[in-house]
Design a protein around this motif. Structure first.
Motif, PDB file in Angstrom:
ATOM      1  N   ARG A  10     -35.987  52.987 -34.725  1.00 43.59           N
ATOM      2  CA  ARG A  10     -37.264  52.286 -34.690  1.00 43.59           C
ATOM      3  C   ARG A  10     -37.205  50.993 -35.497  1.00 43.59           C
ATOM      4  O   ARG A  10     -36.843  51.009 -36.670  1.00 43.59           O
ATOM      5  CB  ARG A  10     -38.373  53.181 -35.243  1.00 43.59           C
ATOM      6  CG  ARG A  10     -38.627  54.412 -34.392  1.00 43.59           C
ATOM      7  CD  ARG A  10     -39.595  55.356 -35.083  1.00 43.59           C
ATOM      8  NE  ARG A  10     -40.068  56.401 -34.178  1.00 43.59           N
ATOM      9  CZ  ARG A  10     -40.900  57.374 -34.518  1.00 43.59           C
ATOM     10  NH1 ARG A  10     -41.347  57.436 -35.763  1.00 43.59           N
ATOM     11  NH2 ARG A  10     -41.291  58.275 -33.636  1.00 43.59           N
ATOM     12  N   VAL A  11     -37.582  49.896 -34.847  1.00 39.58           N
ATOM     13  CA  VAL A  11     -37.657  48.599 -35.516  1.00 39.58           C
ATOM     14  C   VAL A  11     -39.072  48.059 -35.357  1.00 39.58           C
ATOM     15  O   VAL A  11     -39.655  48.108 -34.275  1.00 39.58           O
ATOM     16  CB  VAL A  11     -36.637  47.598 -34.940  1.00 39.58           C
ATOM     17  CG1 VAL A  11     -36.854  46.201 -35.524  1.00 39.58           C
ATOM     18  CG2 VAL A  11     -35.209  48.067 -35.217  1.00 39.58           C
ATOM     19  N   ILE A  12     -39.614  47.558 -36.459  1.00 39.15           N
ATOM     20  CA  ILE A  12     -40.928  46.934 -36.477  1.00 39.15           C
ATOM     21  C   ILE A  12     -40.729  45.447 -36.750  1.00 39.15           C
ATOM     22  O   ILE A  12     -39.964  45.069 -37.643  1.00 39.15           O
ATOM     23  CB  ILE A  12     -41.818  47.542 -37.573  1.00 39.15           C
ATOM     24  CG1 ILE A  12     -41.969  49.052 -37.367  1.00 39.15           C
ATOM     25  CG2 ILE A  12     -43.191  46.862 -37.611  1.00 39.15           C
ATOM     26  CD1 ILE A  12     -42.531  49.782 -38.581  1.00 39.15           C
ATOM     27  N   VAL A  13     -41.403  44.609 -35.997  1.00 39.74           N
ATOM     28  CA  VAL A  13     -41.301  43.165 -36.183  1.00 39.74           C
ATOM     29  C   VAL A  13     -42.558  42.649 -36.879  1.00 39.74           C
ATOM     30  O   VAL A  13     -43.681  42.998 -36.497  1.00 39.74           O
ATOM     31  CB  VAL A  13     -41.096  42.436 -34.843  1.00 39.74           C
ATOM     32  CG1 VAL A  13     -41.159  40.914 -35.025  1.00 39.74           C
ATOM     33  CG2 VAL A  13     -39.758  42.826 -34.229  1.00 39.74           C
ATOM     34  N   ALA A  14     -42.362  41.828 -37.901  1.00 39.45           N
ATOM     35  CA  ALA A  14     -43.457  41.211 -38.639  1.00 39.45           C
ATOM     36  C   ALA A  14     -43.078  39.754 -38.906  1.00 39.45           C
ATOM     37  O   ALA A  14     -42.031  39.288 -38.489  1.00 39.45           O
ATOM     38  CB  ALA A  14     -43.711  41.962 -39.939  1.00 39.45           C
ATOM     39  N   GLY A  15     -43.949  39.059 -39.612  1.00 42.50           N
ATOM     40  CA  GLY A  15     -43.658  37.678 -39.984  1.00 42.50           C
ATOM     41  C   GLY A  15     -44.275  36.673 -39.031  1.00 42.50           C
ATOM     42  O   GLY A  15     -43.716  36.403 -37.967  1.00 42.50           O
ATOM     43  N   GLY A  16     -45.434  36.151 -39.391  1.00 42.29           N
ATOM     44  CA  GLY A  16     -46.051  35.086 -38.606  1.00 42.29           C
ATOM     45  C   GLY A  16     -46.640  35.516 -37.278  1.00 42.29           C
ATOM     46  O   GLY A  16     -46.916  34.668 -36.423  1.00 42.29           O
ATOM     47  N   LEU A  17     -46.825  36.813 -37.078  1.00 44.47           N
ATOM     48  CA  LEU A  17     -47.391  37.259 -35.805  1.00 44.47           C
ATOM     49  C   LEU A  17     -48.898  36.999 -35.766  1.00 44.47           C
ATOM     50  O   LEU A  17     -49.585  37.027 -36.780  1.00 44.47           O
ATOM     51  CB  LEU A  17     -47.117  38.745 -35.585  1.00 44.47           C
ATOM     52  CG  LEU A  17     -45.664  39.174 -35.466  1.00 44.47           C
ATOM     53  CD1 LEU A  17     -45.578  40.657 -35.112  1.00 44.47           C
ATOM     54  CD2 LEU A  17     -44.930  38.341 -34.431  1.00 44.47           C
ATOM     55  N   ARG A  18     -49.392  36.757 -34.557  1.00 45.35           N
ATOM     56  CA  ARG A  18     -50.818  36.571 -34.301  1.00 45.35           C
ATOM     57  C   ARG A  18     -51.048  36.850 -32.823  1.00 45.35           C
ATOM     58  O   ARG A  18     -50.096  37.091 -32.075  1.00 45.35           O
ATOM     59  CB  ARG A  18     -51.267  35.151 -34.679  1.00 45.35           C
ATOM     60  CG  ARG A  18     -50.460  34.045 -34.033  1.00 45.35           C
ATOM     61  CD  ARG A  18     -50.775  32.675 -34.623  1.00 45.35           C
ATOM     62  NE  ARG A  18     -50.116  31.603 -33.902  1.00 45.35           N
ATOM     63  CZ  ARG A  18     -48.859  31.241 -34.064  1.00 45.35           C
ATOM     64  NH1 ARG A  18     -48.105  31.870 -34.961  1.00 45.35           N
ATOM     65  NH2 ARG A  18     -48.329  30.269 -33.353  1.00 45.35           N
ATOM     66  N   ALA A  19     -52.289  36.820 -32.415  1.00 45.50           N
ATOM     67  CA  ALA A  19     -52.616  37.154 -31.020  1.00 45.50           C
ATOM     68  C   ALA A  19     -51.884  36.252 -30.036  1.00 45.50           C
ATOM     69  O   ALA A  19     -51.483  36.688 -28.957  1.00 45.50           O
ATOM     70  CB  ALA A  19     -54.125  37.052 -30.806  1.00 45.50           C
ATOM     71  N   GLU A  20     -51.673  34.994 -30.434  1.00 53.43           N
ATOM     72  CA  GLU A  20     -51.081  34.017 -29.522  1.00 53.43           C
ATOM     73  C   GLU A  20     -49.587  34.200 -29.307  1.00 53.43           C
ATOM     74  O   GLU A  20     -49.036  33.688 -28.326  1.00 53.43           O
ATOM     75  CB  GLU A  20     -51.346  32.590 -30.035  1.00 53.43           C
ATOM     76  CG  GLU A  20     -52.806  32.180 -30.039  1.00 53.43           C
ATOM     77  CD  GLU A  20     -53.585  32.711 -31.229  1.00 53.43           C
ATOM     78  OE1 GLU A  20     -54.812  32.491 -31.273  1.00 53.43           O
ATOM     79  OE2 GLU A  20     -52.971  33.334 -32.131  1.00 53.43           O
ATOM     80  N   ASN A  21     -48.898  34.896 -30.209  1.00 52.84           N
ATOM     81  CA  ASN A  21     -47.446  35.006 -30.046  1.00 52.84           C
ATOM     82  C   ASN A  21     -46.909  36.435 -30.034  1.00 52.84           C
ATOM     83  O   ASN A  21     -45.706  36.648 -29.865  1.00 52.84           O
ATOM     84  CB  ASN A  21     -46.707  34.193 -31.111  1.00 52.84           C
ATOM     85  CG  ASN A  21     -46.874  34.748 -32.522  1.00 52.84           C
ATOM     86  OD1 ASN A  21     -47.506  35.784 -32.735  1.00 52.84           O
ATOM     87  ND2 ASN A  21     -46.306  34.051 -33.494  1.00 52.84           N
ATOM     88  N   VAL A  22     -47.785  37.429 -30.233  1.00 54.02           N
ATOM     89  CA  VAL A  22     -47.285  38.806 -30.322  1.00 54.02           C
ATOM     90  C   VAL A  22     -46.703  39.280 -28.995  1.00 54.02           C
ATOM     91  O   VAL A  22     -45.741  40.061 -28.975  1.00 54.02           O
ATOM     92  CB  VAL A  22     -48.375  39.770 -30.829  1.00 54.02           C
ATOM     93  CG1 VAL A  22     -49.489  39.947 -29.804  1.00 54.02           C
ATOM     94  CG2 VAL A  22     -47.775  41.125 -31.198  1.00 54.02           C
TER      95      VAL A  22
END
Length: 223
Positions: free
Chosen positions: A169-181
């Motif tokens: 399992r990998v979770i991605v974070a860092g600068g995410l928002r509705a426009e780029n998720v």
């Protein structure tokens, strides 16, 4: 798609995240503009559904401190924002008698090396008690909470491959928002995504429209 809304500081925001379908809410115990203490978090977690994971974010490596805070705050998981230490993971799981899950953060620098990141990712994911590895952006010496993304183009193919080969399992974070998720999910095929500043009106206070937009986009991308 597992979705975590992090850096909550009040009941209103955490409750709204849960009502909108977030799988987890996070609380920052490390020094930060969004820092909270165990007593504050306890007043929030007791009002949330049992099905929602309550994640504490720690930079501390003091096992007793982490366990005491987790017990007081009613946490169900610990997110370690420190260098990976298998002994620390073991101690948290043993000290909580298996009740606390562990998410391990891996910092991804501005000029990410896919080879170095792959080595760190595989080492982390090999540990039997690490629930998931969380990739977060590191900028200007700051780890997490920067509101900036890391180099997706340089790392996404490797992350997809490692997940496929290991079933981890990998979770991605860092600068995410509705426009780029949606783009992030398409690039990494992660198990989960994590957001804090991307759904805020001000540090520590969520923006309702941004929160709704992020969760809706995450679900859309999953389908």
């Amino acid at each position: 798609m597992w979705v975590k809304i992090c850096a909550n500081t009040n009941l209103e925001d955490a409750r709204l995240a849960a009502e909108l379908g977030a799988d987890a809410v996070g609380f920052v115990f490390a020094e930060s503009k969004r820092q909270v203490n165990a007593e504050q978090v306890a007043a929030i977690t007791r009002e949330l559904p049992p099905s929602v994971a309550k994640v504490g974010v720690f930079t501390s490596t003091d096992v007793d401190e982490i366990l005491q805070a987790a017990n007081t705050a009613g946490l169900t998981a610990i997110q370690l924002h420190s260098d990976f230490d298998p002994d620390l993971v073991d101690a948290i799981v043993a000290g909580s008698k298996g009740m606390l899950r562990v998410l391990q953060v891996i910092d991804v620098p501005e000029e990410a090396s896919a080879a170095k990141l792959e080595s760190a990712l595989r080492t982390t994911l090999e540990h039997p008690y690490v629930e998931a590895a969380l990739l977060d952006a590191s900028h200007g010496g700051m780890s997490g909470g920067t509101g900036k993304t890391f180099d997706w183009a340089a790392t996404a193919a490797m992350v997809r491959r490692v997940q496929a080969e290991t079933g981890s399992r990998v979770i991605v974070a860092g600068g995410l928002r509705a426009e780029n998720v949606v783009d992030a999910i398409s690039a990494f095929h992660p198990w989960g995504v994590d957001v804090a500043s991307g759904v805020e009106a001000t540090p520590g206070k969520k923006d309702v429209a941004r929160l709704k937009g992020f969760l809706a986009a995450s679900r859309q991308a999953t389908h």
